[in-house]
Motif scaffolding. Structure first.
Motif, PDB file in Angstrom:
ATOM      1  N   LYS A 130       0.831  -1.213   0.000  1.00 22.21           N
ATOM      2  CA  LYS A 130       0.000   0.000   0.000  1.00 22.21           C
ATOM      3  C   LYS A 130       0.860   1.256   0.000  1.00 22.21           C
ATOM      4  O   LYS A 130       0.486   2.276  -0.584  1.00 22.21           O
ATOM      5  N   HIS A 131       2.025   1.208   0.664  1.00 23.52           N
ATOM      6  CA  HIS A 131       2.890   2.373   0.697  1.00 23.52           C
ATOM      7  C   HIS A 131       3.531   2.615  -0.667  1.00 23.52           C
ATOM      8  O   HIS A 131       3.823   3.748  -1.031  1.00 23.52           O
ATOM      9  N   LEU A 132       3.760   1.531  -1.428  1.00 26.94           N
ATOM     10  CA  LEU A 132       4.401   1.648  -2.732  1.00 26.94           C
ATOM     11  C   LEU A 132       3.410   1.991  -3.845  1.00 26.94           C
ATOM     12  O   LEU A 132       3.821   2.291  -4.970  1.00 26.94           O
ATOM     13  N   ALA A 133       2.120   1.942  -3.542  1.00 29.12           N
ATOM     14  CA  ALA A 133       1.102   2.214  -4.565  1.00 29.12           C
ATOM     15  C   ALA A 133       1.229   3.631  -5.106  1.00 29.12           C
ATOM     16  O   ALA A 133       0.847   3.893  -6.258  1.00 29.12           O
ATOM     17  N   VAL A 134       1.793   4.548  -4.330  1.00 23.67           N
ATOM     18  CA  VAL A 134       1.936   5.941  -4.778  1.00 23.67           C
ATOM     19  C   VAL A 134       2.882   6.038  -5.974  1.00 23.67           C
ATOM     20  O   VAL A 134       2.851   7.024  -6.725  1.00 23.67           O
ATOM     21  N   LEU A 135       3.703   5.009  -6.182  1.00 19.64           N
ATOM     22  CA  LEU A 135       4.668   5.022  -7.280  1.00 19.64           C
ATOM     23  C   LEU A 135       4.050   4.606  -8.608  1.00 19.64           C
ATOM     24  O   LEU A 135       4.707   4.708  -9.653  1.00 19.64           O
ATOM     25  N   ASN A 136       2.810   4.140  -8.578  1.00 20.08           N
ATOM     26  CA  ASN A 136       2.180   3.665  -9.816  1.00 20.08           C
ATOM     27  C   ASN A 136       2.088   4.767 -10.871  1.00 20.08           C
ATOM     28  O   ASN A 136       2.116   4.490 -12.075  1.00 20.08           O
ATOM     29  N   LYS A 137       1.979   6.007 -10.420  1.00 26.37           N
ATOM     30  CA  LYS A 137       1.894   7.117 -11.380  1.00 26.37           C
ATOM     31  C   LYS A 137       3.155   7.204 -12.227  1.00 26.37           C
ATOM     32  O   LYS A 137       3.101   7.626 -13.400  1.00 26.37           O
ATOM     33  N   TYR A 138       4.295   6.795 -11.663  1.00 32.17           N
ATOM     34  CA  TYR A 138       5.537   6.826 -12.436  1.00 32.17           C
ATOM     35  C   TYR A 138       5.572   5.711 -13.469  1.00 32.17           C
ATOM     36  O   TYR A 138       6.107   5.886 -14.572  1.00 32.17           O
ATOM     37  N   PHE A 139       5.014   4.557 -13.112  1.00 34.79           N
ATOM     38  CA  PHE A 139       4.941   3.469 -14.096  1.00 34.79           C
ATOM     39  C   PHE A 139       4.048   3.877 -15.268  1.00 34.79           C
ATOM     40  O   PHE A 139       4.314   3.514 -16.415  1.00 34.79           O
ATOM     41  N   VAL A 140       3.002   4.638 -14.972  1.00 39.83           N
ATOM     42  CA  VAL A 140       2.140   5.136 -16.056  1.00 39.83           C
ATOM     43  C   VAL A 140       2.906   6.150 -16.900  1.00 39.83           C
ATOM     44  O   VAL A 140       2.814   6.148 -18.131  1.00 39.83           O
ATOM     45  N   ARG A 141       3.683   7.010 -16.226  1.00 40.31           N
ATOM     46  CA  ARG A 141       4.441   8.041 -16.947  1.00 40.31           C
ATOM     47  C   ARG A 141       5.459   7.404 -17.898  1.00 40.31           C
ATOM     48  O   ARG A 141       5.670   7.900 -19.016  1.00 40.31           O
ATOM     49  N   TYR A 142       6.085   6.328 -17.465  1.00 41.50           N
ATOM     50  CA  TYR A 142       7.091   5.659 -18.297  1.00 41.50           C
ATOM     51  C   TYR A 142       6.580   4.307 -18.783  1.00 41.50           C
ATOM     52  O   TYR A 142       7.302   3.316 -18.789  1.00 41.50           O
ATOM     53  N   LYS A 143       5.301   4.308 -19.166  1.00 41.14           N
ATOM     54  CA  LYS A 143       4.646   3.038 -19.508  1.00 41.14           C
ATOM     55  C   LYS A 143       5.310   2.335 -20.688  1.00 41.14           C
ATOM     56  O   LYS A 143       5.384   1.088 -20.719  1.00 41.14           O
ATOM     57  N   TRP A 144       5.816   3.091 -21.680  1.00 39.58           N
ATOM     58  CA  TRP A 144       6.409   2.432 -22.846  1.00 39.58           C
ATOM     59  C   TRP A 144       7.724   1.766 -22.483  1.00 39.58           C
ATOM     60  O   TRP A 144       8.017   0.664 -22.968  1.00 39.58           O
ATOM     61  N   ARG A 145       8.518   2.401 -21.650  1.00 43.78           N
ATOM     62  CA  ARG A 145       9.748   1.745 -21.174  1.00 43.78           C
ATOM     63  C   ARG A 145       9.398   0.514 -20.346  1.00 43.78           C
ATOM     64  O   ARG A 145      10.043  -0.530 -20.479  1.00 43.78           O
ATOM     65  N   PHE A 146       8.370   0.656 -19.518  1.00 42.60           N
ATOM     66  CA  PHE A 146       7.972  -0.464 -18.665  1.00 42.60           C
ATOM     67  C   PHE A 146       7.468  -1.640 -19.508  1.00 42.60           C
ATOM     68  O   PHE A 146       7.884  -2.789 -19.300  1.00 42.60           O
ATOM     69  N   LEU A 147       6.584  -1.349 -20.460  1.00 39.99           N
ATOM     70  CA  LEU A 147       6.021  -2.421 -21.293  1.00 39.99           C
ATOM     71  C   LEU A 147       7.086  -3.066 -22.175  1.00 39.99           C
ATOM     72  O   LEU A 147       7.105  -4.290 -22.336  1.00 39.99           O
ATOM     73  N   LEU A 148       7.974  -2.243 -22.743  1.00 39.44           N
ATOM     74  CA  LEU A 148       9.067  -2.811 -23.540  1.00 39.44           C
ATOM     75  C   LEU A 148       9.979  -3.680 -22.674  1.00 39.44           C
ATOM     76  O   LEU A 148      10.436  -4.740 -23.100  1.00 39.44           O
ATOM     77  N   GLY A 149      10.228  -3.206 -21.434  1.00 38.71           N
ATOM     78  CA  GLY A 149      11.050  -3.988 -20.516  1.00 38.71           C
ATOM     79  C   GLY A 149      10.423  -5.339 -20.219  1.00 38.71           C
ATOM     80  O   GLY A 149      11.105  -6.373 -20.188  1.00 38.71           O
ATOM     81  N   MET A 150       9.107  -5.355 -20.014  1.00 35.39           N
ATOM     82  CA  MET A 150       8.404  -6.614 -19.780  1.00 35.39           C
ATOM     83  C   MET A 150       8.492  -7.532 -21.007  1.00 35.39           C
ATOM     84  O   MET A 150       8.686  -8.746 -20.886  1.00 35.39           O
ATOM     85  N   LEU A 151       8.341  -6.928 -22.212  1.00 34.97           N
ATOM     86  CA  LEU A 151       8.427  -7.710 -23.448  1.00 34.97           C
ATOM     87  C   LEU A 151       9.814  -8.313 -23.611  1.00 34.97           C
ATOM     88  O   LEU A 151       9.957  -9.514 -23.909  1.00 34.97           O
ATOM     89  N   PHE A 152      10.847  -7.501 -23.409  1.00 33.78           N
ATOM     90  CA  PHE A 152      12.221  -7.997 -23.529  1.00 33.78           C
ATOM     91  C   PHE A 152      12.505  -9.081 -22.492  1.00 33.78           C
ATOM     92  O   PHE A 152      13.218 -10.050 -22.765  1.00 33.78           O
ATOM     93  N   THR A 153      11.936  -8.917 -21.292  1.00 30.17           N
ATOM     94  CA  THR A 153      12.116  -9.941 -20.251  1.00 30.17           C
ATOM     95  C   THR A 153      11.494 -11.253 -20.690  1.00 30.17           C
ATOM     96  O   THR A 153      12.122 -12.328 -20.549  1.00 30.17           O
ATOM     97  N   ALA A 154      10.275 -11.196 -21.209  1.00 32.90           N
ATOM     98  CA  ALA A 154       9.585 -12.418 -21.644  1.00 32.90           C
ATOM     99  C   ALA A 154      10.340 -13.106 -22.765  1.00 32.90           C
ATOM    100  O   ALA A 154      10.505 -14.339 -22.773  1.00 32.90           O
ATOM    101  N   VAL A 155      10.831 -12.327 -23.744  1.00 30.70           N
ATOM    102  CA  VAL A 155      11.567 -12.915 -24.880  1.00 30.70           C
ATOM    103  C   VAL A 155      12.873 -13.535 -24.396  1.00 30.70           C
ATOM    104  O   VAL A 155      13.246 -14.654 -24.807  1.00 30.70           O
TER     105      VAL A 155
END
Length: 598
Positions: free
Chosen positions: A2-27
């Motif tokens: 719950k304390h870390l939930a405030v950081l979700n706005k940053y994941f949204v801000r850098y969503k393309w880096r985050f999603l690409l990172g997830m894709l590269f991890t899966a591959v």
């Protein structure tokens, strides 16, 4: 979390880096986990060819068989190497996206905390130590970065790898998969209980680290006092005691962390034993091949990383949660002094009215002003005199809205200052405090701090008006002299005059001098007063002092005592009253005569 939930706005801000990172991890994981499939095919090919080889060993197909078998092995070997290289390449891309993203988030979070600090009012800074503020914006933010970067990256890799491996194992033999994964429930229970301990210990450690930082910061700032009172050893013992407490807590956390690896090792060992024993029975019964068994053993070894990283990631998340909780405590603080809804931006002429103002400092409970009433017309020069603690400086603090009164109003040009935009109000008032603070920069930049766009000529003119130009020019570097932290290289009087120059360079309509000549000698004081008299001709000025400037023709002099105005009038009128002002003037004159005779 719950304390870390405030950081979700940053994941949204850098969503393309985050999603690409997830894709590269899966591959990357996919290329990694499919290597045991090729190993299984190699073992199956080897087993099949070993069965067939005796039947053709005495025929003319022997050489062709060997050549075909060698080519097949080479193909599988190159394929495994290719998969490993591709897995490594996408792991590189994974780090380039997720780890770089974490650095961006760290940058944004530090700026958010710093900007929030600047919005908070003085009471917040009086209630919290500087070292604690610094620790939260450095150490705590760094631990949070470990969550948004490495922890997220390894957690994603762990989850994807476990899902893929378990799916591939299930496709081969569900029963063997269940036996292999049977230690997992015990592992989950271990992680749950250890994490709770880690979170509590991490919170305590971060608090102790803040305490160490505060002690060090205070000791460095007060090193002159420490040395002059020969308190180096007690100071060192104090720091050592705080460090010892931090060390013991850190060792205790390290011991708790140490439970993870043995627990993981035990689970992996049990899985390997189950795999070999149960798998061997399955091979004997003909349910799976030797290649399948080899594939399972490789998968179990691959699960070593996810198992071990679960504990590591969980530990990082718990530490980050403890740090983010500390950060959130300050981010949740709301400034008491802020723009009210509908605040306006006006050009002030200089009319000031303290209307029945009462004020009590919230952090001490001391009442500084009681039903205070004062009207100042535009262009008037007002002197405020009184004993220490009479409420003189409080007037200045209320005027620039460092605090708001509990009752009554402070008005500018007939408008309650709470209805004015805060930045606009402060930009139009030049406040020179009694507590001089100079930055570790050049003298020129310290003066220019009052008006960042000022030219060097304007800086020199302000220094001239504050009677400090001659002192500055005596330094080898002149106006480019670095004054050191808090202006340590300058004398008290020089620091005060540089501070006055900083206030004069802004050239506003309203000026407030808060006992800013206390460290200046009588000759320099007379020179400054003479310069100010001409400079303040068309300005509203409030000069707060504990000394009487008889050469300055004030429009009104008020005397404060215990937060109330006890005397008011011109110099001659107050002398005629024969009260506190007259007594102070007589005492000052006597002191001046003794100084001359001495």
């Amino acid at each position: 979390m719950k304390h870390l939930a405030v950081l979700n706005k940053y994941f949204v801000r850098y969503k393309w880096r985050f999603l690409l990172g997830m894709l590269f991890t899966a591959v990357s994981v996919a290329f990694n986990v499919f290597q045991p499939v090729l190993v299984r095919q190699i073992f199956d090919l080897l087993e099949q060819n070993l069965k067939n080889y005796p039947m053709i060993s005495d025929t003319g197909l022997k050489e062709a068989f060997r050549s075909s078998f060698s080519k097949s092995l080479a193909f599988y070997g190159v394929s495994i190497l290719g998969l490993a290289l591709l897995s490594g390449f996408f792991m590189f891309l994974q780090r380039q996206t997720l780890i770089v993203m974490s650095r961006y988030i760290e940058y944004d979070l530090k700026n958010e905390v710093y900007q929030h600090y600047q919005r908070l009012d003085l009471n917040f800074f009086k209630m919290n130590r500087t070292g604690d503020l610094m620790s939260r914006i450095t150490e705590d933010v760094s631990r949070v970065r470990m969550y948004v970067g490495p922890a997220i990256m390894y957690a994603a890799r762990t989850i994807i790898m476990m899902v893929m491996i378990i799916w591939l194992m299930w496709e081969v033999n569900p029963m063997l998969t269940l036996y292999t994964l049977s230690p997992l429930p015990l592992l989950a229970i271990t992680i749950y209980f250890v994490n709770r301990v880690i979170h509590k210990k991490s919170e305590r450690i971060q608090s102790q680290l803040s305490n160490i930082t505060s002690i060090a910061q205070e000791n460095y700032s007060g090193i002159r006092v420490i040395k002059s009172y020969v308190q180096e050893e007690p100071s060192a013992r104090h720091f050592e005691e705080a460090s010892e407490a931090y060390k013991q807590s850190s060792i205790s956390l390290a011991k708790t962390d140490a439970l993870y690896q043995p627990a993981m090792g035990l689970m992996i060992g049990l899985s390997v034993i189950f795999t070999i024993f149960i798998g061997g029975m399955q091979v004997i019964n003909g349910n799976i091949t030797v290649g399948n068994l080899a594939e399972f053993v490789l998968y179990v070894n691959m699960l070593t990383f996810p198992f071990f990283s679960i504990g590591w990631v969980a530990s990082m998340i718990q530490r980050a949660a403890a740090s983010q909780q500390r950060i959130n405590e300050f981010l949740d603080e709301k400034p008491q002094i802020k723009d009210e809804p509908g605040a306006i931006d006006v050009t002030l002429k200089g009319e000031i009215h303290f209307s029945n103002v009462s004020f009590t400092y919230p952090h001490t409970g001391i009442q500084a002003l009681k039903n205070f009433e004062l009207k100042i017309k535009p262009g008037q020069k007002i002197a405020v005199i009184g004993r220490t603690g009479s409420g003189k400086s409080t007037l200045a603090q209320l005027l620039i809205r460092m605090y708001d009164p509990q009752s009554g109003q402070v008005k500018m040009d007939g408008e309650d200052i709470r209805n004015l935009k805060l930045n606009s109000l402060r930009m139009q008032i030049s406040y020179i405090p009694q507590d001089v603070f100079l930055f570790s920069d050049t003298i020129s930049n310290n003066i220019r701090f009052g008006e960042p766009t000022a030219t060097e000529e304007t800086v020199q003119q302000a220094a001239r008006q504050a009677s400090v130009e001659k002192d500055i020019l005596q330094f080898p570097e002149g106006f480019n002299t670095i004054v050191g932290e808090r202006g340590v290289t300058l004398s008290g009087g020089q620091k005060q005059r540089v501070s006055i120059a900083r206030g004069l360079i802004r050239n506003p309509n309203i000026m407030v001098f808060d006992d800013c000549l206390s460290a200046v000698d009588a000759r320099t004081e007379k020179e400054i007063i003479g310069n100010l008299y001409a400079y303040l001709e068309d300005k509203t000025a409030i000069i707060i002092t504990h000394r009487i400037f008889s050469l300055f023709a004030f429009d009104k002099i008020i005397v404060l005592d215990e937060g109330k105005m006890v005397e008011s009038g011109t110099h001659d009128e107050l002398i005629a009253l024969n009260g506190y002002y007259a007594e102070l003037y007589a005492r000052q004159q006597t002191g001046a005569e003794e100084s001359v005779n001495g």
